[in-house]
Design a protein around this motif. Structure first.
Motif, short mmCIF file in Angstrom:
data_model
loop_
_atom_site.label_atom_id
_atom_site.label_comp_id
_atom_site.label_asym_id
_atom_site.label_seq_id
_atom_site.Cartn_x
_atom_site.Cartn_y
_atom_site.Cartn_z
N ARG A 1 -18.59 -20.06 12.11
CA ARG A 1 -18.15 -19.06 11.13
C ARG A 1 -16.63 -19.05 10.99
NH1 ARG A 1 -16.04 -15.97 8.21
NH2 ARG A 1 -16.52 -13.80 7.72
N LYS B 1 -25.86 -18.54 6.35
CA LYS B 1 -26.66 -17.69 5.46
C LYS B 1 -28.12 -17.66 5.90
CE LYS B 1 -27.79 -16.93 0.59
NZ LYS B 1 -27.62 -17.42 -0.82
N LYS C 1 -22.01 -23.27 5.62
CA LYS C 1 -22.23 -21.96 5.00
C LYS C 1 -23.72 -21.68 4.80
CE LYS C 1 -17.82 -21.51 2.55
NZ LYS C 1 -17.16 -21.41 1.21
N GLU D 1 -23.41 -14.76 8.09
CA GLU D 1 -22.25 -14.97 7.21
C GLU D 1 -21.10 -14.02 7.53
OE1 GLU D 1 -25.43 -14.53 3.85
OE2 GLU D 1 -25.45 -13.95 5.97
N GLU D 2 -21.45 -12.80 7.94
CA GLU D 2 -20.42 -11.78 8.19
C GLU D 2 -20.22 -11.52 9.68
OE1 GLU D 2 -18.69 -10.76 5.69
OE2 GLU D 2 -19.96 -11.81 4.24
N CYS D 3 -20.68 -12.41 10.52
CA CYS D 3 -20.55 -12.20 11.97
C CYS D 3 -19.10 -12.34 12.43
CB CYS D 3 -21.44 -13.18 12.74
SG CYS D 3 -20.91 -14.90 12.61
N LYS D 4 -18.80 -11.81 13.58
CA LYS D 4 -17.46 -11.92 14.14
C LYS D 4 -17.26 -13.32 14.71
CE LYS D 4 -14.33 -9.70 17.44
NZ LYS D 4 -14.19 -8.66 18.48
#
Length: 288
Positions: free
Chosen positions: A244, A163, A159, A168-171
Protein backbone atom coordinates in the motif's frame (compact mmCIF):
# COMPACT_ATOMS: atom_id res chain seq x y z
CA UNK A 1 17.68 -10.34 -18.73
CA UNK A 2 16.45 -9.00 -22.05
CA UNK A 3 15.63 -5.64 -20.47
CA UNK A 4 18.99 -5.50 -18.67
CA UNK A 5 20.86 -5.89 -21.97
CA UNK A 6 18.57 -3.42 -23.77
CA UNK A 7 19.14 -0.77 -21.08
CA UNK A 8 22.89 -1.32 -21.09
CA UNK A 9 23.15 -1.11 -24.89
CA UNK A 10 20.64 1.70 -25.32
CA UNK A 11 18.34 -0.52 -27.45
CA UNK A 12 14.57 -0.33 -27.69
CA UNK A 13 12.32 -3.34 -27.09
CA UNK A 14 9.41 -3.78 -29.51
CA UNK A 15 6.35 -6.04 -29.24
CA UNK A 16 4.26 -8.04 -31.71
CA UNK A 17 1.00 -9.76 -30.87
CA UNK A 18 -0.06 -12.90 -32.79
CA UNK A 19 -3.77 -13.17 -33.65
CA UNK A 20 -5.47 -16.56 -33.15
CA UNK A 21 -2.13 -18.04 -32.16
CA UNK A 22 -2.90 -21.76 -31.99
CA UNK A 23 -4.73 -21.74 -35.34
CA UNK A 24 -1.30 -21.28 -36.99
CA UNK A 25 -0.10 -24.70 -35.84
CA UNK A 26 0.07 -27.58 -38.33
CA UNK A 27 -0.72 -30.96 -36.77
CA UNK A 28 1.71 -33.84 -37.15
CA UNK A 29 -0.74 -36.46 -35.84
CA UNK A 30 -4.00 -37.76 -37.30
CA UNK A 31 -6.77 -36.21 -35.21
CA UNK A 32 -10.47 -36.59 -35.89
CA UNK A 33 -13.39 -34.64 -34.42
CA UNK A 34 -17.06 -35.48 -34.52
CA UNK A 35 -19.50 -33.15 -36.22
CA UNK A 36 -20.73 -30.39 -33.87
CA UNK A 37 -24.26 -30.71 -32.50
CA UNK A 38 -26.70 -28.89 -34.76
CA UNK A 39 -24.23 -28.83 -37.68
CA UNK A 40 -24.16 -32.51 -38.62
CA UNK A 41 -24.67 -33.28 -42.32
CA UNK A 42 -28.03 -34.98 -42.77
CA UNK A 43 -27.66 -38.67 -43.59
CA UNK A 44 -23.92 -38.63 -42.72
CA UNK A 45 -24.11 -38.09 -38.99
CA UNK A 46 -21.68 -40.96 -38.32
CA UNK A 47 -18.84 -39.31 -40.28
CA UNK A 48 -16.01 -37.32 -38.65
CA UNK A 49 -13.68 -34.52 -39.71
CA UNK A 50 -9.92 -34.93 -40.19
CA UNK A 51 -8.12 -31.89 -38.77
CA UNK A 52 -5.39 -30.29 -40.87
CA UNK A 53 -4.55 -27.50 -38.42
CA UNK A 54 -4.71 -27.08 -34.66
CA UNK A 55 -7.78 -25.84 -32.81
CA UNK A 56 -8.06 -24.25 -29.40
CA UNK A 57 -8.63 -26.76 -26.57
CA UNK A 58 -6.50 -29.37 -28.35
CA UNK A 59 -3.64 -30.52 -26.12
CA UNK A 60 -1.43 -30.66 -29.24
CA UNK A 61 -2.17 -27.01 -30.15
CA UNK A 62 0.64 -25.27 -28.17
CA UNK A 63 3.25 -27.74 -29.38
CA UNK A 64 2.07 -27.38 -33.00
CA UNK A 65 2.30 -23.57 -32.78
CA UNK A 66 5.76 -23.54 -31.24
CA UNK A 67 6.97 -26.07 -33.81
CA UNK A 68 5.64 -23.92 -36.68
CA UNK A 69 7.23 -20.66 -35.53
CA UNK A 70 10.43 -22.45 -34.49
CA UNK A 71 10.90 -23.81 -38.03
CA UNK A 72 10.24 -20.38 -39.52
CA UNK A 73 12.73 -18.60 -37.24
CA UNK A 74 15.46 -21.18 -37.85
CA UNK A 75 14.94 -20.74 -41.60
CA UNK A 76 15.47 -16.99 -41.14
CA UNK A 77 18.91 -17.66 -39.66
CA UNK A 78 18.11 -17.47 -35.96
CA UNK A 79 19.83 -19.69 -33.41
CA UNK A 80 17.84 -21.00 -30.46
CA UNK A 81 19.21 -20.50 -26.95
CA UNK A 82 20.34 -23.71 -25.26
CA UNK A 83 19.03 -22.58 -21.85
CA UNK A 84 15.80 -20.85 -22.96
CA UNK A 85 13.84 -22.67 -25.66
CA UNK A 86 11.84 -19.57 -26.67
CA UNK A 87 14.80 -17.17 -27.00
CA UNK A 88 16.29 -16.70 -30.47
CA UNK A 89 19.40 -14.76 -31.58
CA UNK A 90 20.59 -13.80 -35.05
CA UNK A 91 23.95 -12.27 -35.96
CA UNK A 92 24.13 -10.48 -39.31
CA UNK A 93 26.74 -7.97 -40.55
CA UNK A 94 28.03 -7.31 -37.01
CA UNK A 95 24.46 -6.56 -35.90
CA UNK A 96 22.53 -8.66 -33.39
CA UNK A 97 18.80 -9.32 -33.29
CA UNK A 98 17.21 -10.92 -30.21
CA UNK A 99 13.66 -12.27 -30.12
CA UNK A 100 11.82 -13.71 -27.12
CA UNK A 101 8.54 -15.58 -27.58
CA UNK A 102 5.81 -16.01 -24.96
CA UNK A 103 2.81 -17.85 -26.47
CA UNK A 104 1.29 -15.05 -28.60
CA UNK A 105 3.67 -12.21 -27.67
CA UNK A 106 6.99 -11.56 -29.43
CA UNK A 107 9.54 -9.22 -27.87
CA UNK A 108 12.21 -7.96 -30.25
CA UNK A 109 15.35 -5.93 -29.62
CA UNK A 110 18.73 -5.48 -31.24
CA UNK A 111 21.46 -3.15 -32.36
CA UNK A 112 19.95 -2.24 -35.75
CA UNK A 113 16.40 -0.84 -35.83
CA UNK A 114 16.26 -1.22 -39.62
CA UNK A 115 16.78 -4.98 -39.28
CA UNK A 116 14.14 -5.05 -36.54
CA UNK A 117 11.64 -3.35 -38.85
CA UNK A 118 12.45 -5.77 -41.67
CA UNK A 119 11.99 -8.72 -39.32
CA UNK A 120 8.62 -7.39 -38.13
CA UNK A 121 7.42 -7.01 -41.72
CA UNK A 122 8.56 -10.58 -42.51
CA UNK A 123 6.70 -12.00 -39.50
CA UNK A 124 3.51 -10.09 -40.34
CA UNK A 125 3.71 -11.36 -43.91
CA UNK A 126 3.72 -15.01 -42.78
CA UNK A 127 1.57 -14.78 -39.65
CA UNK A 128 -1.37 -12.54 -38.82
CA UNK A 129 0.11 -10.17 -36.25
CA UNK A 130 -0.40 -6.74 -34.74
CA UNK A 131 2.56 -4.40 -34.37
CA UNK A 132 2.25 -2.92 -30.86
CA UNK A 133 5.31 -0.70 -31.29
CA UNK A 134 7.47 -0.06 -28.23
CA UNK A 135 6.87 -2.50 -25.39
CA UNK A 136 4.74 -0.72 -22.78
CA UNK A 137 2.63 -3.45 -21.14
CA UNK A 138 3.47 -7.13 -20.90
CA UNK A 139 1.90 -9.90 -18.75
CA UNK A 140 0.56 -7.36 -16.28
CA UNK A 141 3.84 -5.45 -16.11
CA UNK A 142 4.03 -1.77 -17.02
CA UNK A 143 7.20 -0.94 -18.95
CA UNK A 144 8.69 2.53 -19.40
CA UNK A 145 11.59 2.85 -21.81
CA UNK A 146 13.86 5.88 -22.03
CA UNK A 147 17.44 6.41 -23.13
CA UNK A 148 19.69 3.82 -21.45
CA UNK A 149 16.98 3.06 -18.89
CA UNK A 150 14.06 0.65 -18.52
CA UNK A 151 11.64 0.73 -15.58
CA UNK A 152 9.12 -2.04 -14.90
CA UNK A 153 6.41 -2.10 -12.25
CA UNK A 154 2.99 -3.61 -11.50
CA UNK A 155 1.27 -0.51 -10.13
CA UNK A 156 -2.12 -1.33 -11.63
CA UNK A 157 -1.95 -4.95 -10.44
CA UNK A 158 -0.89 -3.90 -6.93
CA UNK A 159 -3.92 -1.59 -6.69
CA UNK A 160 -6.19 -4.43 -7.86
CA UNK A 161 -4.83 -6.69 -5.10
CA UNK A 162 -5.43 -4.06 -2.43
CA UNK A 163 -8.96 -3.50 -3.70
CA UNK A 164 -9.68 -7.24 -3.85
CA UNK A 165 -8.79 -7.71 -0.17
CA UNK A 166 -10.28 -4.36 0.92
CA UNK A 167 -6.92 -2.86 1.90
CA UNK A 168 -6.97 0.28 -0.30
CA UNK A 169 -7.25 2.59 2.71
CA UNK A 170 -5.15 0.58 5.17
CA UNK A 171 -2.30 2.12 7.13
CA UNK A 172 1.00 1.63 5.29
CA UNK A 173 4.05 0.06 6.91
CA UNK A 174 7.71 0.60 6.05
CA UNK A 175 8.76 -3.07 6.13
CA UNK A 176 6.99 -6.16 4.73
CA UNK A 177 7.61 -8.41 7.74
CA UNK A 178 8.49 -8.27 11.43
CA UNK A 179 11.98 -9.76 11.63
CA UNK A 180 11.61 -10.69 15.30
CA UNK A 181 8.45 -12.72 14.71
CA UNK A 182 9.00 -16.48 14.29
CA UNK A 183 6.22 -18.23 12.39
CA UNK A 184 5.40 -21.92 12.76
CA UNK A 185 2.64 -24.35 11.72
CA UNK A 186 1.29 -25.12 15.19
CA UNK A 187 1.28 -21.69 16.82
CA UNK A 188 -1.89 -22.28 18.87
CA UNK A 189 -3.74 -19.44 17.16
CA UNK A 190 -7.24 -19.76 15.71
CA UNK A 191 -7.31 -21.35 12.23
CA UNK A 192 -8.69 -19.28 9.37
CA UNK A 193 -10.27 -19.87 5.95
CA UNK A 194 -7.46 -21.49 3.93
CA UNK A 195 -8.99 -20.45 0.61
CA UNK A 196 -8.84 -16.77 1.56
CA UNK A 197 -5.23 -17.06 2.75
CA UNK A 198 -4.15 -18.94 -0.39
CA UNK A 199 -5.76 -16.27 -2.55
CA UNK A 200 -3.67 -13.55 -0.86
CA UNK A 201 -0.43 -15.52 -1.22
CA UNK A 202 -1.20 -16.41 -4.84
CA UNK A 203 -1.74 -12.76 -5.75
CA UNK A 204 1.42 -11.67 -3.94
CA UNK A 205 3.48 -14.37 -5.66
CA UNK A 206 2.84 -12.80 -9.05
CA UNK A 207 3.63 -9.35 -7.66
CA UNK A 208 7.16 -10.56 -6.78
CA UNK A 209 7.97 -10.38 -10.52
CA UNK A 210 8.85 -6.70 -10.08
CA UNK A 211 9.00 -6.58 -6.27
CA UNK A 212 11.96 -8.70 -5.12
CA UNK A 213 11.80 -7.04 -1.68
CA UNK A 214 8.77 -9.17 -0.75
CA UNK A 215 9.97 -12.40 -2.37
CA UNK A 216 11.37 -14.01 0.79
CA UNK A 217 8.40 -13.01 2.93
CA UNK A 218 5.83 -14.38 0.47
CA UNK A 219 7.81 -17.61 0.09
CA UNK A 220 7.93 -17.97 3.87
CA UNK A 221 4.17 -17.56 4.26
CA UNK A 222 3.48 -20.00 1.40
CA UNK A 223 4.69 -22.80 3.71
CA UNK A 224 1.55 -22.39 5.83
CA UNK A 225 -1.15 -22.40 3.15
CA UNK A 226 -2.56 -25.73 4.36
CA UNK A 227 -2.61 -24.79 8.07
CA UNK A 228 -3.05 -21.04 8.09
CA UNK A 229 -3.78 -19.28 11.36
CA UNK A 230 -4.63 -15.73 12.40
CA UNK A 231 -0.92 -15.03 12.94
CA UNK A 232 -0.14 -16.07 9.36
CA UNK A 233 -2.98 -13.91 8.04
CA UNK A 234 -1.73 -10.95 10.05
CA UNK A 235 1.74 -11.39 8.54
CA UNK A 236 0.23 -11.59 5.02
CA UNK A 237 -1.77 -8.40 5.61
CA UNK A 238 1.41 -6.69 6.78
CA UNK A 239 2.88 -7.36 3.32
CA UNK A 240 -0.27 -5.83 1.79
CA UNK A 241 0.21 -2.80 4.03
CA UNK A 242 3.80 -2.51 2.80
CA UNK A 243 2.56 -2.73 -0.81
CA UNK A 244 0.00 0.00 0.00
CA UNK A 245 2.84 2.40 0.80
CA UNK A 246 5.03 1.37 -2.13
CA UNK A 247 2.51 0.90 -4.97
CA UNK A 248 4.67 2.65 -7.56
CA UNK A 249 7.86 0.72 -6.69
CA UNK A 250 9.43 -1.54 -9.31
CA UNK A 251 12.74 -2.49 -10.87
CA UNK A 252 14.86 -0.04 -12.81
CA UNK A 253 17.53 -1.19 -15.24
CA UNK A 254 20.04 1.44 -16.32
CA UNK A 255 23.36 1.68 -18.10
CA UNK A 256 26.35 1.31 -15.84
CA UNK A 257 30.13 1.38 -16.22
CA UNK A 258 30.75 -2.09 -14.84
CA UNK A 259 28.52 -4.54 -16.72
CA UNK A 260 29.44 -7.64 -14.74
CA UNK A 261 27.63 -10.57 -13.14
CA UNK A 262 27.87 -10.72 -9.35
CA UNK A 263 26.54 -13.51 -7.17
CA UNK A 264 25.91 -13.66 -3.43
CA UNK A 265 24.75 -16.52 -1.22
CA UNK A 266 23.90 -16.90 2.44
CA UNK A 267 22.34 -19.42 4.81
CA UNK A 268 20.24 -18.97 7.90
CA UNK A 269 21.29 -22.07 9.83
CA UNK A 270 18.62 -24.13 11.64
CA UNK A 271 16.11 -21.29 11.46
CA UNK A 272 12.93 -23.39 11.07
CA UNK A 273 11.27 -23.92 14.44
CA UNK A 274 9.58 -27.26 13.60
CA UNK A 275 12.42 -29.28 12.02
CA UNK A 276 15.51 -27.06 12.50
CA UNK A 277 16.12 -26.94 8.74
CA UNK A 278 18.24 -24.19 7.23
CA UNK A 279 17.18 -21.58 4.71
CA UNK A 280 19.55 -20.87 1.83
CA UNK A 281 19.40 -17.55 0.00
CA UNK A 282 21.05 -16.23 -3.13
CA UNK A 283 21.06 -13.10 -5.22
CA UNK A 284 22.56 -12.34 -8.62
CA UNK A 285 22.99 -8.91 -10.19
CA UNK A 286 23.98 -8.08 -13.75
CA UNK A 287 25.06 -4.51 -14.33
CA UNK A 288 22.64 -2.29 -12.41
Amino acid sequence: MLLVIAAQKGWKVFQLDVKSTFLNGVLQEEIYVKQPDGFAIQGEEDKVYLLQKALYELKQAPRAWYSRIDDHLLNLGFVKSLSKATLYIRLKDDDILIMSLYVDDLLITGSNELQIEEFKQEMMRVFEMTDLGLMTYFLGMEVKQSKNEVFICQKKYAKEILKKFQMEECKATSTPINQKEKLCKDDGAHKIDEGYFRSIIGCLMYLTTTRPAILFDVSLLSRFMHRASELHLRAAKRILRYVRGTVSFGVKYEKCKSFKLHGFSDSDWAVTIEDMKSTSGYCFTLGS
